[in-house]
Write a protein that holds these residues in place. Structure first.
Motif, PDB file in Angstrom:
ATOM      1  N   VAL A 157       0.684  -1.116  -0.070  1.00 25.74           N
ATOM      2  CA  VAL A 157       0.124  -0.066   0.061  1.00 25.74           C
ATOM      3  C   VAL A 157       0.901   1.307   0.005  1.00 25.74           C
ATOM      4  O   VAL A 157       0.365   2.010  -0.652  1.00 25.74           O
ATOM      5  CB  VAL A 157      -1.034   0.082   1.199  1.00 25.74           C
ATOM      6  CG1 VAL A 157      -1.521   1.455   1.253  1.00 25.74           C
ATOM      7  CG2 VAL A 157      -1.922  -1.331   0.949  1.00 25.74           C
ATOM      8  N   GLU A 158       1.967   1.253   0.830  1.00 25.20           N
ATOM      9  CA  GLU A 158       2.626   2.296   0.928  1.00 25.20           C
ATOM     10  C   GLU A 158       3.558   2.671  -0.349  1.00 25.20           C
ATOM     11  O   GLU A 158       3.545   4.021  -0.903  1.00 25.20           O
ATOM     12  CB  GLU A 158       3.738   2.500   2.006  1.00 25.20           C
ATOM     13  CG  GLU A 158       3.279   2.259   3.215  1.00 25.20           C
ATOM     14  CD  GLU A 158       3.060   0.598   3.652  1.00 25.20           C
ATOM     15  OE1 GLU A 158       2.368  -0.383   3.250  1.00 25.20           O
ATOM     16  OE2 GLU A 158       3.904   0.219   4.581  1.00 25.20           O
ATOM     17  N   SER A 206       1.108   4.056  -2.811  1.00 22.57           N
ATOM     18  CA  SER A 206       0.648   5.401  -2.737  1.00 22.57           C
ATOM     19  C   SER A 206       1.709   6.418  -3.206  1.00 22.57           C
ATOM     20  O   SER A 206       1.499   7.424  -3.876  1.00 22.57           O
ATOM     21  CB  SER A 206       0.777   5.890  -1.309  1.00 22.57           C
ATOM     22  OG  SER A 206       1.865   5.927  -0.449  1.00 22.57           O
ATOM     23  N   TRP A 207       3.112   6.006  -3.059  1.00 22.99           N
ATOM     24  CA  TRP A 207       4.198   6.691  -3.859  1.00 22.99           C
ATOM     25  C   TRP A 207       4.141   6.748  -5.452  1.00 22.99           C
ATOM     26  O   TRP A 207       4.269   7.743  -5.963  1.00 22.99           O
ATOM     27  CB  TRP A 207       5.483   6.280  -3.374  1.00 22.99           C
ATOM     28  CG  TRP A 207       5.810   6.164  -1.852  1.00 22.99           C
ATOM     29  CD1 TRP A 207       4.866   6.849  -0.945  1.00 22.99           C
ATOM     30  CD2 TRP A 207       6.811   5.666  -1.195  1.00 22.99           C
ATOM     31  NE1 TRP A 207       5.568   6.775   0.417  1.00 22.99           N
ATOM     32  CE2 TRP A 207       6.686   5.951   0.375  1.00 22.99           C
ATOM     33  CE3 TRP A 207       7.975   4.761  -1.499  1.00 22.99           C
ATOM     34  CZ2 TRP A 207       7.411   5.432   1.118  1.00 22.99           C
ATOM     35  CZ3 TRP A 207       8.725   4.164  -0.587  1.00 22.99           C
ATOM     36  CH2 TRP A 207       8.480   4.731   0.852  1.00 22.99           C
ATOM     37  N   ASP A 233      -4.299   6.540   7.850  1.00 24.18           N
ATOM     38  CA  ASP A 233      -3.486   6.743   6.552  1.00 24.18           C
ATOM     39  C   ASP A 233      -3.775   5.545   5.424  1.00 24.18           C
ATOM     40  O   ASP A 233      -3.472   6.012   4.016  1.00 24.18           O
ATOM     41  CB  ASP A 233      -2.078   6.531   6.949  1.00 24.18           C
ATOM     42  CG  ASP A 233      -1.686   7.846   7.744  1.00 24.18           C
ATOM     43  OD1 ASP A 233      -2.255   8.752   7.620  1.00 24.18           O
ATOM     44  OD2 ASP A 233      -0.492   7.565   8.479  1.00 24.18           O
ATOM     45  N   ARG A 271      -6.922   6.727   3.838  1.00 23.22           N
ATOM     46  CA  ARG A 271      -6.752   7.888   2.954  1.00 23.22           C
ATOM     47  C   ARG A 271      -6.162   7.605   1.595  1.00 23.22           C
ATOM     48  O   ARG A 271      -6.450   8.281   0.478  1.00 23.22           O
ATOM     49  CB  ARG A 271      -5.890   9.205   3.643  1.00 23.22           C
ATOM     50  CG  ARG A 271      -6.467   9.538   4.712  1.00 23.22           C
ATOM     51  CD  ARG A 271      -5.656  10.465   5.558  1.00 23.22           C
ATOM     52  NE  ARG A 271      -6.476  10.993   6.909  1.00 23.22           N
ATOM     53  CZ  ARG A 271      -5.930  11.862   7.731  1.00 23.22           C
ATOM     54  NH1 ARG A 271      -4.334  11.765   7.994  1.00 23.22           N
ATOM     55  NH2 ARG A 271      -6.729  12.355   8.866  1.00 23.22           N
ATOM     56  N   ILE A 272      -5.141   6.665   1.591  1.00 27.63           N
ATOM     57  CA  ILE A 272      -4.674   6.182   0.405  1.00 27.63           C
ATOM     58  C   ILE A 272      -5.856   5.488  -0.394  1.00 27.63           C
ATOM     59  O   ILE A 272      -5.819   5.616  -1.637  1.00 27.63           O
ATOM     60  CB  ILE A 272      -3.412   5.141   0.719  1.00 27.63           C
ATOM     61  CG1 ILE A 272      -2.180   5.869   1.225  1.00 27.63           C
ATOM     62  CG2 ILE A 272      -2.869   4.295  -0.448  1.00 27.63           C
ATOM     63  CD1 ILE A 272      -1.284   5.104   1.992  1.00 27.63           C
ATOM     64  N   ALA A 283      -7.880   7.928  -1.908  1.00 26.07           N
ATOM     65  CA  ALA A 283      -7.162   8.505  -3.140  1.00 26.07           C
ATOM     66  C   ALA A 283      -7.441   7.694  -4.281  1.00 26.07           C
ATOM     67  O   ALA A 283      -7.966   7.994  -5.459  1.00 26.07           O
ATOM     68  CB  ALA A 283      -5.898   8.954  -2.892  1.00 26.07           C
ATOM     69  N   MET A 284      -7.416   6.270  -4.097  1.00 27.65           N
ATOM     70  CA  MET A 284      -7.691   5.147  -5.140  1.00 27.65           C
ATOM     71  C   MET A 284      -8.937   5.385  -5.629  1.00 27.65           C
ATOM     72  O   MET A 284      -9.315   5.259  -6.777  1.00 27.65           O
ATOM     73  CB  MET A 284      -7.241   4.074  -4.747  1.00 27.65           C
ATOM     74  CG  MET A 284      -5.650   3.958  -4.553  1.00 27.65           C
ATOM     75  SD  MET A 284      -5.088   2.223  -3.998  1.00 27.65           S
ATOM     76  CE  MET A 284      -5.561   1.228  -5.217  1.00 27.65           C
TER      77      MET A 284
END
Length: 347
Positions: free
Chosen positions: A213-214, A217-218, A250, A253-254, A257-258
């Motif tokens: 996931v992290e 997000s990047w 968090d 929130r990711i 955004a998706m």
């Protein structure tokens, strides 16, 4: 529906490239690394081949890209496996020659920061494998977990279907890699209560897409390796979080955004890895672990309710930063059978 290419698989006795596209941690922690190399040789019958940056900390993105190019272009190398993840593989992507990789497709295995390269290969039409690393899975203290070894062996050497089975145990707590006593016994394990199903009333089959996931997000922030949302219609999404243990808010929130990007509603099924709930910075007890995982599960469900209410989801699948770990094909077929409570992948 896109047909992705499954690269030819290695056979025992073949040479396999061992690369560090993210971090050269083998140079700092030789104990798990050398153990992983030994198991590649003795247990899997493969001959590991190192490259200039495999043990080099601080290697430039250009140097790491050059190692990838050399490994893929070498006809004697039959597969490529990452030593470990990291946090800056996104800087390697601009230096990769897609035409070279497409002309010499090979199985690539890795996860975490290797989400970058796995999605790069998928966009070239090449199936990769989210899972397996030399230092973590192959270098596990005491012994490889049998479920991990079985899945990794199937992903490396076979080309058929493979059922992902629920594990009755899981492990979160790690020992320090610099301490030889860490490797004298297997890690402690806890009881696992299997998977949790949401909207599990139908059968979905599609190509796998996702990863950590992290890292995703990047990639989304940088505008890299994520195609227009409609490109993923009907695919199976899989997600997992790392030992950095992002807050549930968090994660939400990711995924929000998706959702705003139109991505979440494209996937009729989601496999969510069991959240790693212990690290050296967050030494949670049993109650804290359970609470952390529950909060993350609710964060994911919150995003699905808003953006993809019909999506089927399976939680606590043993993929990503889990012990044991099951390999998931990126671009390969994934079948999620809700009524039968079964997940089958094609390696």
């Amino acid at each position: 529906m896109v047909d992705f290419l499954y690269p030819p698989k290695p056979r025992p006795g073949d040479r396999i490239a061992v690369l560090s596209p993210s971090s050269g941690l083998p140079g700092l922690f030789p104990l798990p690394y050398e153990l992983g190399l030994r198991r590649l040789r003795d247990d899997f019958g493969l001959e590991p081949v190192e490259y200039p940056t495999t043990r080099k900390m601080g290697a430039s993105p250009q140097e790491r890209a050059a190692d990838l190019h050399a490994a893929f272009a070498d006809p004697d190398i039959k597969a490529v496996i990452a030593t470990i993840g990291g946090d800056d593989q996104i800087t390697v992507l601009p230096h990769l020659d897609g035409d070279l990789l497409r002309a010499h497709p090979k199985p690539f295995l890795g996860y975490s920061d290797n989400t970058n390269l796995l999605l790069f290969l998928r966009n070239l039409g090449i199936v990769g494998y989210h899972g397996g690393s030399v230092m973590v899975e192959l270098g596990r203290p005491g012994a490889m977990h049998p479920a991990t070894a079985d899945s990794l062996r199937a992903a490396l050497f076979t080309s058929g279907t493979y059922e992902l089975n629920r594990s009755g145990e899981y492990g979160d707590v790690n020992g320090p890699w610099e301490d030889p006593s860490t490797f004298e016994a297997e890690p402690s394990m806890e009881r696992s209560y299997g998977w949790t199903w949401h909207n599990g009333h139908r059968v979905v089959e599609g190509a796998g897409w996702g990863g950590n996931v992290e890292i995703l997000s990047w990639l989304l922030m940088a505008g890299r390796e994520v195609l227009p949302a409609e490109s993923y219609a009907g695919d199976v999404l899989f997600l997992e979080t790392s030992e950095e243990m992002p807050r549930a808010e968090d994660v939400y929130r990711i995924l929000r955004a998706m959702g705003e990007r139109g991505l979440l509603r494209q996937f009729p099924a989601l496999l969510m890895g069991r959240a790693k709930s212990w690290s050296f910075e967050n030494r949670f007890d049993a109650g804290q672990k359970e609470r952390y995982r529950a909060e993350q599960r609710e964060a994911v469900l919150r995003a699905l309710r808003q953006y993809a209410p019909d999506t089927m989801a399976v939680f606590d699948v043993d993929l990503g930063h889990t012990d044991p770990q099951l390999v998931v094909p990126v671009g390969g077929r994934i079948r999620v059978d809700g009524p039968a409570r079964r997940i089958t992948v094609t390696y």
